[in-house]
Write a protein that holds these residues in place. Structure first.
Motif, PDB file in Angstrom:
ATOM      1  N   GLU A 177       0.858  -1.186   0.000  1.00 17.98           N
ATOM      2  CA  GLU A 177       0.000   0.000   0.000  1.00 17.98           C
ATOM      3  C   GLU A 177       0.891   1.233   0.000  1.00 17.98           C
ATOM      4  OE1 GLU A 177      -2.663   0.471   3.364  1.00 17.98           O
ATOM      5  OE2 GLU A 177      -3.511   2.321   2.530  1.00 17.98           O
ATOM      6  N   ASN A 244      -4.296   4.828  -2.289  1.00 20.21           N
ATOM      7  CA  ASN A 244      -5.459   5.432  -1.615  1.00 20.21           C
ATOM      8  C   ASN A 244      -6.019   6.565  -2.473  1.00 20.21           C
ATOM      9  OD1 ASN A 244      -5.656   4.216   1.208  1.00 20.21           O
ATOM     10  ND2 ASN A 244      -3.475   4.696   1.044  1.00 20.21           N
ATOM     11  N   GLU A 276      -7.790   1.987  -3.637  1.00 26.36           N
ATOM     12  CA  GLU A 276      -8.295   1.761  -2.287  1.00 26.36           C
ATOM     13  C   GLU A 276      -9.072   2.988  -1.826  1.00 26.36           C
ATOM     14  OE1 GLU A 276      -5.443  -0.433   0.090  1.00 26.36           O
ATOM     15  OE2 GLU A 276      -6.026   0.801   1.793  1.00 26.36           O
ATOM     16  N   ASP A 305     -11.583   0.288   1.990  1.00 24.12           N
ATOM     17  CA  ASP A 305     -10.710   0.478   3.151  1.00 24.12           C
ATOM     18  C   ASP A 305     -11.541   0.632   4.429  1.00 24.12           C
ATOM     19  OD1 ASP A 305      -8.361   0.887   4.467  1.00 24.12           O
ATOM     20  OD2 ASP A 305      -7.840   2.759   3.469  1.00 24.12           O
ATOM     21  N   LYS A 326     -10.919  -4.419   3.124  1.00 20.53           N
ATOM     22  CA  LYS A 326      -9.930  -4.345   4.201  1.00 20.53           C
ATOM     23  C   LYS A 326     -10.659  -4.253   5.518  1.00 20.53           C
ATOM     24  CE  LYS A 326      -5.479  -2.581   3.039  1.00 20.53           C
ATOM     25  NZ  LYS A 326      -4.582  -1.444   3.064  1.00 20.53           N
TER      26      LYS A 326
HETATM   27 CA    CA Z   1      -5.670   2.609   2.960  1.00 18.04          CA
END
Ligand code: CA
Ligand code: C2E
Ligand code: CA
Length: 401
Positions: A177, A244, A276, A305, A326
């Motif tokens: 990530e 992200n 994400e 997320d 997640k």
């Molecule tokens: Ca994240």
């Protein structure tokens, strides 16, 4: 839903007096009113207002008494605007806009009250004694920090770190990530919790978001080549780079078109990229869903997320084209101590499996939790137990191939 209420006032009737406490504002439906102030027994006209205009709003906004008297010049009909109706809207405005409104009102009141009778010394005393409330200074701080952040971005003080995401079965790195880092020469290392919200709530999310995607894909290219050069073709095929994406960035302009341009420039396959985002992007409704579907059709993997911390999570699960979920650290960290957290995690995993969605457990800090989560069926794990977010060179070393 609030019900509108109207009142009829006869000509020459006073609607409210200077010095009264204000409890509502008015919109003029019909007729005209005179606003005036009284000084030394003399009435000083301020303005004549007519159809469609609002009055009486000032004392609701700044909680002061009425600054003038309002009288009907003819028979008038007024719609009442309640304090709640007005304040509810104002409270939704940006804090800086709220601050500007208060500043402007204060100046307007001062001008009205004094009408040229104030001496410079009065003004100085008044300025000294104004107790600028915390709200105002926080709003100004916010603007200053916004400027500092953008300057830092231009000065290349931002970088990306990469936190490994491992397959829980063999604990081998399967992806990473990208996480934004700000190393300020004056402030030192600044936590994303301080600056991410500011970036995401301002227009700088667009250039900074663009840079994040560019940097992450440039580094992804090096990672994939490194894996291939080491003879790890299969690992390179499966490697996932998570980026992200904030709601504002996602629904701005041509997100997918820009993403595709950057991807083509760095020549990386779509299948290695994971976008994400949190469920909050769904607040933008059909615009966000439409963009999600287009990204998905193009071949990008979508990961949700912080799952479990949002609202109506389950409803969104059925609408969004999701490949990964997640599970939030708040459940993961309590999975062994708290039966309820464990129940939440196993329900999420159960649901995800039924919907063909892969599960990543985030914030794993010890071997025991990793073991329990794998036992519950989570596919992937991320957390300090495996590795902290690493600078790019360190991440390459951690790949160990
Ligand atoms: Ca994240
Ligand atoms: P997030 O997306 O949930 O990222 C995971 C956060 O958890 C990261 O914090 C990571 O360093 C931290 N973390 C990872 N493993 C563990 C662990 O085992 N224990 C604990 N206590 N923490 C762990 P970080 O880097 O401070 O980022 C905070 C948040 O800032 C992120 O939460 C994300 O929402 C946002 N953020 C970071 N980088 C970006 C970015 O490039 N773009 C956007 N839009 N948001 C970002
Ligand atoms: Ca998270």
């Amino acid at each position: 839903m609030t019900h509108t209420q109207t009142v009829d006032i006869l000509r020459d009737q006073i609607i409210f007096n200077e010095g009264d406490q204000g409890d509502c504002a008015y919109i003029i439906e019909k007729g005209r009113v005179l606003v005036y102030m009284t000084k030394d027994g003399e009435d000083i006209p301020i303005s004549v207002l007519g159809e469609g205009e609002i009055f009486g709003e000032m004392s609701l906004i700044d909680n002061q008494v009425r600054s003038g008297t309002v009288k009907a010049l003819e028979d008038v009909r007024l719609t009442i605007v309640t304090r709640e109706q007005l304040l509810e809207r104002i409270s939704k405005a940006d804090t800086v806009v709220q601050l500007l409104m208060r500043v402007l009102l204060k100046r307007l009141r001062r001008n009205n009250f004094t009408l040229g009778t104030l001496k410079l010394s009065d003004l100085i005393i008044e300025n000294k004694s104004t107790k600028e409330d915390d709200q105002d200074s926080a709003a100004l701080q916010h603007i200053k920090l916004e400027n500092e952040i953008f300057l830092a971005f231009q000065n290349k003080e931002f970088s990306l770190h990469y936190q490994p995401i491992v397959n829980l079965q063999d604990q081998k790195i399967q992806g990473c990530e990208a996480l934004l880092r700000w190393n300020s020469p004056s402030l030192g290392y600044v936590s994303p919790n301080i600056f991410i919200d500011i970036i995401e709530n301002s227009s700088m999310v667009i250039p900074i978001g663009h840079w994040i995607i560019s940097q992450a894909l440039k580094d992804l290219k090096s990672i994939l080549e490194h894996l291939k050069a080491g003879g790890h073709e299969a690992a390179s095929e499966k490697f996932m780079m998570s980026i992200n994406i904030s709601g504002r960035q996602f629904t701005h302009d041509d997100f997918l078109g820009n993403l595709e341009d950057i991807r083509e420039k760095h020549d990386v396959p779509i299948k290695n990229i994971k976008l994400e985002m949190t469920e909050r992007i769904m607040l933008d409704g059909s615009v966000a869903l439409d963009c999600l579907n287009r990204c998905h059709r193009e071949g990008y993997a979508i990961s949700i997320d912080d799952f479990g911390t949002g609202f109506s999570s389950l409803q969104y699960l059925t609408q969004m084209p999701i490949s990964y979920l997640k599970v939030d650290r708040s459940f993961v960290s309590k999975v062994r101590q708290d039966n309820k957290s464990k129940a939440v995690v196993s329900s999420i995993i159960y649901l995800a499996k039924a919907m063909n969605i892969e599960v990543i457990a985030e914030g794993i800090e010890n071997a025991e939790d990793a073991h329990v989560l794998f036992g519950l069926g989570a596919h992937y794990g991320q957390g300090y137990f495996f590795a902290k977010p690493l600078a790019f060179d360190e991440f390459m070393k951690a790949l160990k191939v």
